[in-house]
Design a protein around this motif. Structure first.
Motif, PDB file in Angstrom:
ATOM      1  N   ARG A  83       0.841  -1.202   0.000  1.00 12.80           N
ATOM      2  CA  ARG A  83       0.000   0.000   0.000  1.00 12.80           C
ATOM      3  C   ARG A  83       0.876   1.253   0.000  1.00 12.80           C
ATOM      4  N   GLU A  88      -5.002   4.165   0.394  1.00 13.46           N
ATOM      5  CA  GLU A  88      -5.003   2.800  -0.126  1.00 13.46           C
ATOM      6  C   GLU A  88      -5.132   1.791   1.020  1.00 13.46           C
ATOM      7  N   ARG A  89      -4.501   2.085   2.149  1.00 13.39           N
ATOM      8  CA  ARG A  89      -4.594   1.173   3.294  1.00 13.39           C
ATOM      9  C   ARG A  89      -6.026   1.129   3.826  1.00 13.39           C
ATOM     10  N   GLU A  92      -8.234  -1.046   1.522  1.00 11.92           N
ATOM     11  CA  GLU A  92      -8.114  -2.479   1.784  1.00 11.92           C
ATOM     12  C   GLU A  92      -8.799  -2.855   3.089  1.00 11.92           C
TER      13      GLU A  92
END
Length: 269
Positions: A83, A88-89, A92
């Motif tokens: 990531r 982005e983290r 997820e």
């Protein structure tokens, strides 16, 4: 206060690797009683104090951070090491919890005011076309002078944002925006918004974000939020007056005593 019908989760992205401050989430910060707690615990405590936030999670790819969080009773979502940024983290992590609205509480910002979270979520709920809402602070003359001095010296003092008349983001930059001519410098601070790295996203917008490659502007500026704008996804900016205390982030070891002083001044144990 945020609309309680709009339940949301708070995700605190945390990574151990950092160019400026490796292991930063585990840095110890002493509060008003003298007790030292790791940065990630102080961010967790702040997030848990937010009215309306039903769930708080730490998203990390590091077992050391996960162990500490579980040790103080926090919930952990493990994410992949590939990531590239906190958004982005979060993208997820949200797939593991199923929330419709997710707040990204920066893991290095333990002094984030709770009322900002509530206002961000309310703004996102009120603007169904917006993919994300983010916070900015109206500059005081002193803050603007500090940013201008940094710019003159070739340093990045902060990120600024400019908006349209409806409060939608037009652009984020590490430059001082907008440019103000010398003839109008006396009111330059009135037109300048200092961006805070605090975000409330719709889950579907996060999924779209994660499916996109970083754009040219995102890579040049080093600002993850520009991916939304480059993709044509509307971003609501909620502008706040400066709070009673500085919501300073812990970016390097020199920030530790500054944050500790604010914790003690505000009586935070």
């Amino acid at each position: 206060m945020a609309d309680r019908a709009a339940a949301f989760a708070i995700i605190i992205p945390a990574r151990h690797a950092s160019t400026r401050y490796p292991g930063k989430p585990l840095a110890m910060l002493a509060g008003a009683t003298g007790e030292a707690r790791p940065l990630i615990r102080r961010s967790w405590d702040g997030a848990c104090a937010v009215a309306g936030g039903e769930r708080v999670f730490v998203a990390t790819d590091d077992d050391r951070i996960a162990e500490v969080v579980r040790g103080f009773g926090g919930q952990v979502l493990m994410t992949g090491p590939e990531r590239r940024n906190g958004t982005e983290r979060c993208a997820e992590a949200v797939a593991q919890i199923g929330a419709d609205i997710v707040v990204n509480w920066q893991g290095d910002a333990p002094l984030t005011p709770a009322f900002m979270i509530e206002r961000l979520v309310a703004a996102l709920v009120a603007d169904p076309e917006a993919a994300m809402a983010t916070a900015a602070v109206r500059c005081s003359p002193a803050t603007y002078a500090h940013l201008a001095a940094d710019a003159a010296a070739g340093r990045v003092g902060g990120t600024t944002v400019v908006t349209d008349r409806q409060g939608r983001a037009l652009y984020f930059s590490k430059r001082l925006l907008p440019h103000v001519p010398d003839s109008d410098l006396a009111r330059a601070h009135d037109q300048t918004l200092l961006h805070l790295g605090l975000y409330a996203y719709r889950a579907e917008a996060l999924a779209r974000y994660a499916a996109l490659d970083p754009g040219v502007l995102e890579e040049l500026e080093g600002l993850e939020q520009l991916r939304f704008l480059e993709a044509g996804l509307p971003v609501r900016v909620v502008a706040f007056d400066p709070p009673d205390w500085s919501p300073i982030e812990l970016n390097n070891p020199a920030d530790v005593p500054v944050i500790e002083a604010i914790l003690k001044e505000r009586g935070i144990a």
